[in-house]
Design a protein around this motif. Sequence first.
Motif, PDB file in Angstrom:
ATOM      1  N   GLN A  93      21.453  18.089  19.656  1.00 24.00           N
ATOM      2  CA  GLN A  93      20.930  16.871  20.187  1.00 24.00           C
ATOM      3  C   GLN A  93      20.288  16.943  21.050  1.00 24.00           C
ATOM      4  O   GLN A  93      20.782  17.654  22.320  1.00 24.00           O
ATOM      5  CB  GLN A  93      21.939  15.598  20.032  1.00 24.00           C
ATOM      6  CG  GLN A  93      21.867  13.980  20.230  1.00 24.00           C
ATOM      7  CD  GLN A  93      22.465  12.871  20.323  1.00 24.00           C
ATOM      8  OE1 GLN A  93      23.289  13.109  20.481  1.00 24.00           O
ATOM      9  NE2 GLN A  93      21.658  12.146  20.184  1.00 24.00           N
ATOM     10  N   ALA A  94      18.500  16.929  21.088  1.00 26.68           N
ATOM     11  CA  ALA A  94      18.193  16.279  22.192  1.00 26.68           C
ATOM     12  C   ALA A  94      18.239  15.462  22.948  1.00 26.68           C
ATOM     13  O   ALA A  94      17.706  15.023  22.415  1.00 26.68           O
ATOM     14  CB  ALA A  94      16.800  16.900  21.838  1.00 26.68           C
ATOM     15  N   PRO A  95      17.262  15.209  24.877  1.00 27.91           N
ATOM     16  CA  PRO A  95      17.583  13.776  25.017  1.00 27.91           C
ATOM     17  C   PRO A  95      16.458  12.840  23.905  1.00 27.91           C
ATOM     18  O   PRO A  95      15.633  13.262  23.832  1.00 27.91           O
ATOM     19  CB  PRO A  95      17.083  14.450  26.126  1.00 27.91           C
ATOM     20  CG  PRO A  95      16.984  15.603  26.447  1.00 27.91           C
ATOM     21  CD  PRO A  95      17.091  16.597  25.401  1.00 27.91           C
ATOM     22  N   GLY A  96      16.560  11.756  23.602  1.00 25.63           N
ATOM     23  CA  GLY A  96      16.023  10.818  22.828  1.00 25.63           C
ATOM     24  C   GLY A  96      16.290  10.988  22.142  1.00 25.63           C
ATOM     25  O   GLY A  96      14.971  10.627  21.197  1.00 25.63           O
ATOM     26  N   LYS A  97      16.154  11.994  21.213  1.00 26.74           N
ATOM     27  CA  LYS A  97      16.283  12.565  19.940  1.00 26.74           C
ATOM     28  C   LYS A  97      18.121  12.291  19.284  1.00 26.74           C
ATOM     29  O   LYS A  97      19.016  12.633  19.909  1.00 26.74           O
ATOM     30  CB  LYS A  97      16.021  13.782  19.457  1.00 26.74           C
ATOM     31  CG  LYS A  97      14.525  13.473  20.263  1.00 26.74           C
ATOM     32  CD  LYS A  97      13.827  15.261  19.430  1.00 26.74           C
ATOM     33  CE  LYS A  97      12.559  15.893  20.286  1.00 26.74           C
ATOM     34  NZ  LYS A  97      11.745  17.094  19.195  1.00 26.74           N
ATOM     35  N   GLN A  98      17.758  11.923  17.362  1.00 23.58           N
ATOM     36  CA  GLN A  98      19.194  12.066  17.421  1.00 23.58           C
ATOM     37  C   GLN A  98      19.101  13.479  16.430  1.00 23.58           C
ATOM     38  O   GLN A  98      19.347  14.335  16.649  1.00 23.58           O
ATOM     39  CB  GLN A  98      18.670  11.306  15.200  1.00 23.58           C
ATOM     40  CG  GLN A  98      18.707  10.046  15.551  1.00 23.58           C
ATOM     41  CD  GLN A  98      18.053   9.216  14.207  1.00 23.58           C
ATOM     42  OE1 GLN A  98      17.696  10.681  12.874  1.00 23.58           O
ATOM     43  NE2 GLN A  98      18.783   8.247  13.760  1.00 23.58           N
ATOM     44  N   ARG A  99      21.032  13.582  16.549  1.00 20.25           N
ATOM     45  CA  ARG A  99      21.811  14.875  16.505  1.00 20.25           C
ATOM     46  C   ARG A  99      21.132  15.335  15.088  1.00 20.25           C
ATOM     47  O   ARG A  99      20.569  14.779  14.496  1.00 20.25           O
ATOM     48  CB  ARG A  99      23.107  14.766  16.753  1.00 20.25           C
ATOM     49  CG  ARG A  99      23.977  16.274  16.360  1.00 20.25           C
ATOM     50  CD  ARG A  99      25.441  15.850  16.461  1.00 20.25           C
ATOM     51  NE  ARG A  99      25.903  14.975  17.489  1.00 20.25           N
ATOM     52  CZ  ARG A  99      27.469  14.705  18.432  1.00 20.25           C
ATOM     53  NH1 ARG A  99      27.913  15.071  17.773  1.00 20.25           N
ATOM     54  NH2 ARG A  99      26.899  13.717  19.103  1.00 20.25           N
ATOM     55  N   GLU A 100      20.651  17.256  15.514  1.00 12.12           N
ATOM     56  CA  GLU A 100      20.536  17.041  13.577  1.00 12.12           C
ATOM     57  C   GLU A 100      21.019  18.474  13.783  1.00 12.12           C
ATOM     58  O   GLU A 100      21.696  19.595  14.971  1.00 12.12           O
ATOM     59  CB  GLU A 100      18.934  18.206  14.035  1.00 12.12           C
ATOM     60  CG  GLU A 100      18.643  18.635  15.502  1.00 12.12           C
ATOM     61  CD  GLU A 100      16.918  19.122  14.888  1.00 12.12           C
ATOM     62  OE1 GLU A 100      16.158  18.268  14.194  1.00 12.12           O
ATOM     63  OE2 GLU A 100      17.038  20.115  16.356  1.00 12.12           O
ATOM     64  N   LEU A 101      21.300  19.158  12.122  1.00  7.00           N
ATOM     65  CA  LEU A 101      22.074  20.535  11.814  1.00  7.00           C
ATOM     66  C   LEU A 101      21.002  20.995  12.171  1.00  7.00           C
ATOM     67  O   LEU A 101      19.915  21.451  11.257  1.00  7.00           O
ATOM     68  CB  LEU A 101      21.684  20.220  10.537  1.00  7.00           C
ATOM     69  CG  LEU A 101      23.061  21.106   9.579  1.00  7.00           C
ATOM     70  CD1 LEU A 101      24.354  21.068   9.955  1.00  7.00           C
ATOM     71  CD2 LEU A 101      22.632  20.847   7.777  1.00  7.00           C
TER      72      LEU A 101
END
Length: 125
Positions: A38-46
């Motif tokens: 999870q990057a700042p301001g982004k959704q958690r991604e696989l």
Amino acid sequence: VQLQASGGGLVQAGGSLRLSCAVSGSIFRIESMGWYRQAPGKQRELVADIISGGDDSTYYDDSVKGRFTASWDDARKTTYLQMDNLKPEDTAVHYCVGDPFDRCDLGVAGPTSVWGRGTQVTVSS
């Protein structure tokens, strides 16, 4: 059961890191493991998921394919994410998630899953 992720850090673009996720206190077997970020301001991604023991069906997101390698060490109850040729866009908090069922087709994370604490990966340009 607890999952402990480690191995993050600061690296220059093109460098490598190896993340580890150790399973402890488990009274049941972890069958599938996923790596998310999870990057700042982004959704958690696989990023990747892998079945117990590892096989050719290991999944990688297109953004990391050819650069990241997931592996599984049954004896150490630990999974690894080898990250090579890192890019600034890989900067994120990375998490591991384990499940007692094979949920690789579903990205692992689900109602029976256990998440580890995140580890920060920072790639400078």
